[in-house]
Design an enzyme around this catalytic site. Sequence first.
Site, PDB file in Angstrom:
ATOM      1  N   LYS A  23      -3.562 -56.311  27.684  1.00 25.58           N
ATOM      2  CA  LYS A  23      -3.439 -56.633  29.104  1.00 25.58           C
ATOM      3  C   LYS A  23      -2.578 -57.872  29.307  1.00 25.58           C
ATOM      4  O   LYS A  23      -1.664 -57.884  30.132  1.00 25.58           O
ATOM      5  CB  LYS A  23      -4.837 -56.842  29.692  1.00 25.58           C
ATOM      6  CG  LYS A  23      -4.841 -57.057  31.178  1.00 25.58           C
ATOM      7  CD  LYS A  23      -6.261 -57.285  31.707  1.00 25.58           C
ATOM      8  CE  LYS A  23      -7.075 -56.003  31.683  1.00 25.58           C
ATOM      9  NZ  LYS A  23      -8.462 -56.200  32.114  1.00 25.58           N
ATOM     10  N   ARG A  93     -10.616 -61.901  32.978  1.00 27.26           N
ATOM     11  CA  ARG A  93     -10.768 -60.564  32.410  1.00 27.26           C
ATOM     12  C   ARG A  93     -10.545 -60.588  30.904  1.00 27.26           C
ATOM     13  O   ARG A  93      -9.683 -61.313  30.412  1.00 27.26           O
ATOM     14  CB  ARG A  93      -9.703 -59.611  32.981  1.00 27.26           C
ATOM     15  CG  ARG A  93      -9.818 -59.292  34.433  1.00 27.26           C
ATOM     16  CD  ARG A  93      -8.542 -58.570  34.869  1.00 27.26           C
ATOM     17  NE  ARG A  93      -8.347 -58.671  36.305  1.00 27.26           N
ATOM     18  CZ  ARG A  93      -8.553 -57.664  37.153  1.00 27.26           C
ATOM     19  NH1 ARG A  93      -8.940 -56.497  36.706  1.00 27.26           N
ATOM     20  NH2 ARG A  93      -8.357 -57.842  38.435  1.00 27.26           N
ATOM     21  N   GLY A 102     -13.639 -50.909  30.198  1.00 29.62           N
ATOM     22  CA  GLY A 102     -15.009 -51.080  30.684  1.00 29.62           C
ATOM     23  C   GLY A 102     -15.987 -51.604  29.656  1.00 29.62           C
ATOM     24  O   GLY A 102     -17.169 -51.743  29.948  1.00 29.62           O
ATOM     25  N   MET A 104     -15.867 -54.519  27.901  1.00 29.42           N
ATOM     26  CA  MET A 104     -16.122 -55.957  27.922  1.00 29.42           C
ATOM     27  C   MET A 104     -16.183 -56.430  29.382  1.00 29.42           C
ATOM     28  O   MET A 104     -16.064 -55.648  30.309  1.00 29.42           O
ATOM     29  CB  MET A 104     -15.055 -56.676  27.129  1.00 29.42           C
ATOM     30  CG  MET A 104     -15.168 -56.378  25.633  1.00 29.42           C
ATOM     31  SD  MET A 104     -13.987 -57.305  24.665  1.00 29.42           S
ATOM     32  CE  MET A 104     -12.463 -56.563  25.211  1.00 29.42           C
ATOM     33  N   ARG A 337      -0.471 -50.527  31.492  1.00 26.37           N
ATOM     34  CA  ARG A 337      -0.715 -50.220  30.078  1.00 26.37           C
ATOM     35  C   ARG A 337      -0.343 -48.752  29.851  1.00 26.37           C
ATOM     36  O   ARG A 337      -0.241 -47.977  30.811  1.00 26.37           O
ATOM     37  CB  ARG A 337      -2.173 -50.455  29.701  1.00 26.37           C
ATOM     38  CG  ARG A 337      -3.138 -49.652  30.533  1.00 26.37           C
ATOM     39  CD  ARG A 337      -4.588 -50.023  30.232  1.00 26.37           C
ATOM     40  NE  ARG A 337      -5.494 -49.314  31.128  1.00 26.37           N
ATOM     41  CZ  ARG A 337      -6.787 -49.590  31.260  1.00 26.37           C
ATOM     42  NH1 ARG A 337      -7.308 -50.597  30.587  1.00 26.37           N
ATOM     43  NH2 ARG A 337      -7.551 -48.900  32.065  1.00 26.37           N
ATOM     44  N   HIS A 457     -15.452 -43.731  35.618  1.00 27.90           N
ATOM     45  CA  HIS A 457     -15.775 -44.021  34.210  1.00 27.90           C
ATOM     46  C   HIS A 457     -15.921 -42.741  33.399  1.00 27.90           C
ATOM     47  O   HIS A 457     -15.339 -42.589  32.318  1.00 27.90           O
ATOM     48  CB  HIS A 457     -17.072 -44.839  34.140  1.00 27.90           C
ATOM     49  CG  HIS A 457     -17.505 -45.146  32.750  1.00 27.90           C
ATOM     50  ND1 HIS A 457     -18.398 -44.383  32.049  1.00 27.90           N
ATOM     51  CD2 HIS A 457     -17.117 -46.131  31.903  1.00 27.90           C
ATOM     52  CE1 HIS A 457     -18.567 -44.885  30.850  1.00 27.90           C
ATOM     53  NE2 HIS A 457     -17.798 -45.963  30.735  1.00 27.90           N
ATOM     54  N   SER A 779      -5.590 -27.281  -7.101  1.00 29.91           N
ATOM     55  CA  SER A 779      -5.997 -27.391  -5.709  1.00 29.91           C
ATOM     56  C   SER A 779      -7.165 -28.368  -5.667  1.00 29.91           C
ATOM     57  O   SER A 779      -8.203 -28.133  -6.299  1.00 29.91           O
ATOM     58  CB  SER A 779      -6.402 -26.027  -5.166  1.00 29.91           C
ATOM     59  OG  SER A 779      -6.814 -26.171  -3.830  1.00 29.91           O
ATOM     60  N   CYS A 847      -7.759 -28.185  -0.697  1.00 26.67           N
ATOM     61  CA  CYS A 847      -8.449 -27.164   0.082  1.00 26.67           C
ATOM     62  C   CYS A 847      -9.811 -27.634   0.570  1.00 26.67           C
ATOM     63  O   CYS A 847     -10.571 -26.879   1.124  1.00 26.67           O
ATOM     64  CB  CYS A 847      -8.568 -25.863  -0.702  1.00 26.67           C
ATOM     65  SG  CYS A 847      -9.580 -26.030  -2.174  1.00 26.67           S
ATOM     66  N   TYR A 867       1.038 -28.958  -0.581  1.00 27.41           N
ATOM     67  CA  TYR A 867       0.516 -28.403   0.666  1.00 27.41           C
ATOM     68  C   TYR A 867      -0.890 -28.904   0.928  1.00 27.41           C
ATOM     69  O   TYR A 867      -1.564 -29.417   0.026  1.00 27.41           O
ATOM     70  CB  TYR A 867       0.532 -26.868   0.644  1.00 27.41           C
ATOM     71  CG  TYR A 867      -0.440 -26.248  -0.320  1.00 27.41           C
ATOM     72  CD1 TYR A 867      -1.783 -26.048   0.028  1.00 27.41           C
ATOM     73  CD2 TYR A 867      -0.035 -25.864  -1.590  1.00 27.41           C
ATOM     74  CE1 TYR A 867      -2.682 -25.504  -0.871  1.00 27.41           C
ATOM     75  CE2 TYR A 867      -0.927 -25.317  -2.492  1.00 27.41           C
ATOM     76  CZ  TYR A 867      -2.253 -25.126  -2.141  1.00 27.41           C
ATOM     77  OH  TYR A 867      -3.143 -24.599  -3.020  1.00 27.41           O
TER      78      TYR A 867
END
Lengths: 897, 897
Positions: A23, A93, A102, A104, A337, A457, A779, A847, A867
């Site tokens: 901020k 703030r 929201g 803090m 922001r 919110h 694998s 995998c 992969y």
Amino acid sequence: MSEKHVYLFQEGDASMRDLLGGKGANLAEMSKIGLPVPPGFTVTTATCNAYYANGGRFPEGLMDQVRAAVAKLESDLGKGFGDAANPLLVSVRSGAKFSMPGMMDTILNLGLNENTLVGLIAASGNERFVYDANRRFIMMFSDVVLGVEKKKFERLFDAKKAELGIQQDTDVPAAALREVCHEFLALVLKETGHGFPSDPWKQLELAVEAVFKSWNNDRAIVYRRTEKIPDDIGTAVNIQAMVFGNLGEDCGTGVAFTRDPSTGEKTLYGEYLMNAQGEDVVAGVRTPVPISQLAEQNPAVYQEFVAICDRLELHYKDIQDLEFTIERGRLFMLQCRSGKRTGPAAVRIAVEMVEEGLISKEEALQRVTASHLDQLLHPRVDDVYVSDRGIKPVAKGLAASPGAAVGIAVFDADTAEKLGKIGKKVLLVRDETNPDDVHGMLQAQGILTARGGKTSHAAVVARGFGIPCVAGCEEIHVDEHEKLFKVGDSVVREGELVTINGSTGEVFAQELALIAPDVSGHFGTLMGWCDEFRRLKVRTNADNPRDSRQALDFGAEGIGLCRTEHMFFEPDRLPIVRDMILASDEDEREAALAKLLAVQQADFEGIFQVMDGKPVTIRLIDPPLHEFLPSFDQLLSEVVELRLAAQMTGGTALKRLLEEKEALLKTVEGMREANPMMGLRGVRLSVVFPGIVAMQTRAVMRAACKLVKHGVDVQPEIMIPLVGHVNELRVVQKQLEKVAEETQAEAEVRVPFLFGTMIEIPRAALTADEIAEFAQFFSFGTNDLTQMTFGFSRDDAEGKFLQQYVEDKILPTNPFETIDQRGVGRLMRLAVEEGKKVRSGLKCGICGEHGGDPESIYFCHEIGLDYVSCSPFRVPIARLSAAQAAIRDRVKVTLDK
Amino acid sequence: MSEKHVYLFQEGDASMRDLLGGKGANLAEMSKIGLPVPPGFTVTTATCNAYYANGGRFPEGLMDQVRAAVAKLESDLGKGFGDAANPLLVSVRSGAKFSMPGMMDTILNLGLNENTLVGLIAASGNERFVYDANRRFIMMFSDVVLGVEKKKFERLFDAKKAELGIQQDTDVPAAALREVCHEFLALVLKETGHGFPSDPWKQLELAVEAVFKSWNNDRAIVYRRTEKIPDDIGTAVNIQAMVFGNLGEDCGTGVAFTRDPSTGEKTLYGEYLMNAQGEDVVAGVRTPVPISQLAEQNPAVYQEFVAICDRLELHYKDIQDLEFTIERGRLFMLQCRSGKRTGPAAVRIAVEMVEEGLISKEEALQRVTASHLDQLLHPRVDDVYVSDRGIKPVAKGLAASPGAAVGIAVFDADTAEKLGKIGKKVLLVRDETNPDDVHGMLQAQGILTARGGKTSHAAVVARGFGIPCVAGCEEIHVDEHEKLFKVGDSVVREGELVTINGSTGEVFAQELALIAPDVSGHFGTLMGWCDEFRRLKVRTNADNPRDSRQALDFGAEGIGLCRTEHMFFEPDRLPIVRDMILASDEDEREAALAKLLAVQQADFEGIFQVMDGKPVTIRLIDPPLHEFLPSFDQLLSEVVELRLAAQMTGGTALKRLLEEKEALLKTVEGMREANPMMGLRGVRLSVVFPGIVAMQTRAVMRAACKLVKHGVDVQPEIMIPLVGHVNELRVVQKQLEKVAEETQAEAEVRVPFLFGTMIEIPRAALTADEIAEFAQFFSFGTNDLTQMTFGFSRDDAEGKFLQQYVEDKILPTNPFETIDQRGVGRLMRLAVEEGKKVRSGLKCGICGEHGGDPESIYFCHEIGLDYVSCSPFRVPIARLSAAQAAIRDRVKVTLDK
């Protein structure tokens, strides 16, 4: 000289997020580029850390620097902090590097006291406004700094409104507000034993400290854990001259996004309220109006705002989330922001910004996260199912976060968390949500609120976490105490099933069928770009043609794991499997195996057909055989009961049944294992009972030969699980190669096939050079490899201690979700290096479930796997993560140069 | 030119064991130094390997070289192979690099046929001898080469003796022997369809091949597996001119040791028979007489033999095992080799040879093996117990292999093996043993035979493996078919307990108390030498003062593993432990912990007192808590029964009991784990229930503080088990250090203590650098480390597949017995290196069972551990192995220079 703790906005810029928080850095940046920002300054994050390091005391010189900065504000604005004649009020703030909306604390209107009140009334000419501001200030400050609960103040205010017969806050007259303020101050005195601090400097000092402290409140800690934000970066504190949106009807306040954060559409999206303070919009106390109306209400301000939006988006090259206030017709920017966005929005914005020439493809790919894609891949309501049955929604609210969700209704966050953690699908239903509900929201399938807008919110948090949400559904009446909601004549109680459609706002008082998402358009474009950049191939884990087809649609380039034993559990096969296990002689066993051969061959034919032209890795039987038999506990209970019954009645039929059950119990007992995870399974089974894998190999090769004759391009890769010593592979592979040869000879056709192994036992990784002499591919079975490397039985650990380990930060993360790079990863790296040294063309893949986890995929890229393989629905995420890994690599190479 | 397959004795020497086998090399050596050895030659081990590599065919040129060598013998001796006038007969014997007594085949008197018979009768002037030789040859050759069972021939011979009313073989006249030979040849024709080969060259060729084949007969394979002799080194074949001990009363044959192989005493030890062939002595058919009698019977030959013995011992600097034959008063040496010896003999010989100046201390230490010491540490009969009760032996045989053994009588090798493998203590009772019995002998606690001398098969094998043996106990009558033996009036049947004392030859028809061995004298001297050389310290695993004291007597230098939970299983503590686990609230739990604190403190006081001045490593609680609760299966059965009973009778007492049991069942079920080995145990318990380890640490430190005040030197090392991540240690160690500090502060005394960890989870080894930042010592828990590195649950693996793995050579050895250096060892090496880099003084030890295994101890020395810890009875073995490791190191250093 003491360190620099305070930066005026004009001293900073957007690059200083670490020090000034998000901020603060953005306020500085906006000041720098000349946007209308009320003057202010930022106390750094380093100061917050110093405060904690210092045992909860301010570092030296902080308040002196604050005073100097306030003096600058005073001189800029021609007002005085605490000056009764022309008072300067400020907001205080929080603002960490990463947005924690929201979580803090914030205090507005700081600087008011019995003296400045008078001055402000004179300056504003609006007594009602000043007492209203004072009412808010006392409540907020007392709640945040003095620990007097907000609801106690609200109760007093509500009583006053009731006394006057007034509904809306805005209708309460100045005199009543003054009385309320007096009552508030009396409450503070009673609750704290001290009076409310009237010295503005004392107020400011306490407020700064309260923001520091709020860094470590419970909800902030929970949020950071979920978002993986470090605990040690601290928050900055932004102190800024107040501007007022509630001075009258030429004032207002609002929030907006430069694009629609829900769909990504390029259109200004937001809401505002005239004659209100920002919290009124966010808290959902009054329902705000769409931003477009501002064009009619105040075209000049609207045009100015639109121009600022365009400029900021161009400047930051990303969707912006803005807060603004209009004070007596003058526009002020209070925050900008990067905007949180839904998955569909993230994809659309990223793609369109490339098309607009704003960003490169690389940047676009880095803007989209796995959880964004995950939302896109969320299930949605099956419209056909709904219309066929004529199902109607019981209510409709705002489409606040897309995707559909089914769950049992739950009316408080704690219950939602408790049930969610044990795997229940819950839907959190609230009048409105607040930051104290976040832990429950995180565990919910979906969120339904009766109040609040699209920027409430509930909506913001739900979108942030990709949870479907219907907000502001005013038709429902939630009774949180009785744990039910009413809609029309019907009542839905806790535990009853509800479906919401966050893409339409519809609410259904029943369970609906959901279907897989349809992914195309922007998604397709983005996926195409992924494929341009990534080096890792992406395969899927699939055991049947249906999943294989689904994975192909999502872009899978082969099957990385086909678990043959899943086929054994099908209801038509299980009896044959049991016959095979319980066979009393070789003939019986052979007969059962022959039956299985036929069905397995058919299974493989189906899969090969779908995967035409792509490799299919088939893992030979892995679980211990007792998994296919009835449970010991069940049998034991039955036998005990039968014994007692037989004693009493003595019937021969009963006796025969008892004997049968006893025999079965004995067999099952003989096969029982103390630690089945580390017992007779995987390749060990193949050594002890070679018939099963010989049958499986024959089934694979017969299917392959048959399809090759029909022109299908079949590429079977037969995988031997749980190898820990090269000799296991040497022995079993040799036998199976013989079977493969025989089958091809019988069919008179050749199939290109490979034999390889899982690397899932630590010893296999430690001796990868020996194993690579036989295995044609590796694998990584990172589920088992994690189990053995940690000595964690996942079944036991997750229920008994792993959660506590993560909460207590003994482990940074659940190692079954994200690869533990230091331990498990070290084994993987070593196995790849040493394996490839021996066999340069060794194909290496993964995998385990980690194959669909972004952090783990980055790691797989880094150590040079060929992969990753993951569940069909994770395939697009894997493609994205693979591309991101490759792009990071490029950046690294560039930086290294 | 083809390879050299054949070496005349004069072409070889003792250094050529690899190529000529042990027997061949020693025959060559004896020839070389001028001893009277019948001329001969050796077909090399390489030829045997070539035979197998060649698919079971002789390599080119072999028989040509054999013919040339035979020609040399012919010319040396003036006889002709197959020459009817003056025939040369030869023996054909196997001989691998390592002695495998009786495991492979031998053929004597080869070269006999209808023609040479006549010539030999003329040459020897002894028709009876020649037919007897022919009888033996036909039987042996047919058995070994043609596969006609020996017992079929024996049956014919026995029938002939019965017909003639003759008991002793030597009494059968020439004519009858001739008839027997004819019957034998007829039998061969009938059984094989071919006649007996009469061409001596064909006989020789077939015999050589039969020896090659015998390398891979079952008993040879079993023997090699037990003795860890490689399968790929092959056997040589020794072909040697026959000399005859059975030409008359001036002939004889015998075996002897240059020292007593049972006690090690420096005295000529052996037996011989006049007018006999060697096999008569070894097979125990006739009971031979002590070698000392030869001094009277033939002083000249005796003196010559004694001189040869002295010369050979001096030459080889080790006890020699000799075979000799006297032909018409002339002494011939047929074999010499290092003598197998009992443990006590090995120690005594090694020590005395140093004292005699024959060998160095280093050589002496390398002559003694772990299994030698193991024998010394064998229990013996408690004489006081026996004399107090007036117990008398039921019989007395030869003291053939020392030590006492108790077990149930078993009458065949298969049963002995079967029962022995499942942990039953068995005593194998046989009329006499033969090579087919070895697999059962290996599983027996002791061996008892009715026939045979001290050099009989049973005696030799038993001494070789350190198994107590009473041989030639003629008072007992063994009925192998009925599975019993009779002695006097009593009968001992299979399954009844028997005790033998292999040091005295006594047999008891009951179970006797055995006591620990008394080790002193030569043993003490040898142990002292070990301590001069070794670098590794040796500690013990002990959980109580008694074991600690025993280990100190054996030379332990501390306790490496004291398992605190063993104390929890004591009958007086288990109820308290259960109260603690099942506590319904914190108060109950605290009360139980307080009770345990007192008893644990007393336990530690006892141990610290005994270990005064030496370090004691105490492991905090390790097993999962459910191990202390009743079994789930048992509870489930009880609950099912109670439920049925309650349904029928409905009594309130029953109902209450049912409720209690159901509650307990629910608790136990809740604590059940799928894989308890990898579940909530070790440090994980300490994280979740910190109270238990806090109590244990308090008990350790209180005990230590108390004793320090009494002047005892206490060195506690508190060990945290099952650490996989440094944070586990960080969290738990910090809590416990606080407890340790508190306890010392309360007691107002300081104790030098360490905190350390087990390294038993692969991840701990992989992150040893991180862990060493907290741990002050590492102790490798190689049991669990092996389990996790292999992914083997020992409980399951050993019953279900590990045995097959070792038999099929998938694993070279059971990794729970000897450290797997390639996998588990790699982790250990890495942990030591990386741990010591971070903390240079890091103490590293091992406390798994491998700490008492010689191969594993060598490895621990090599990777730089500071100590090994093992069970009290293995401490001397560990001291020896540690010394051997250090000596090998020196040798290596010398060689490297």
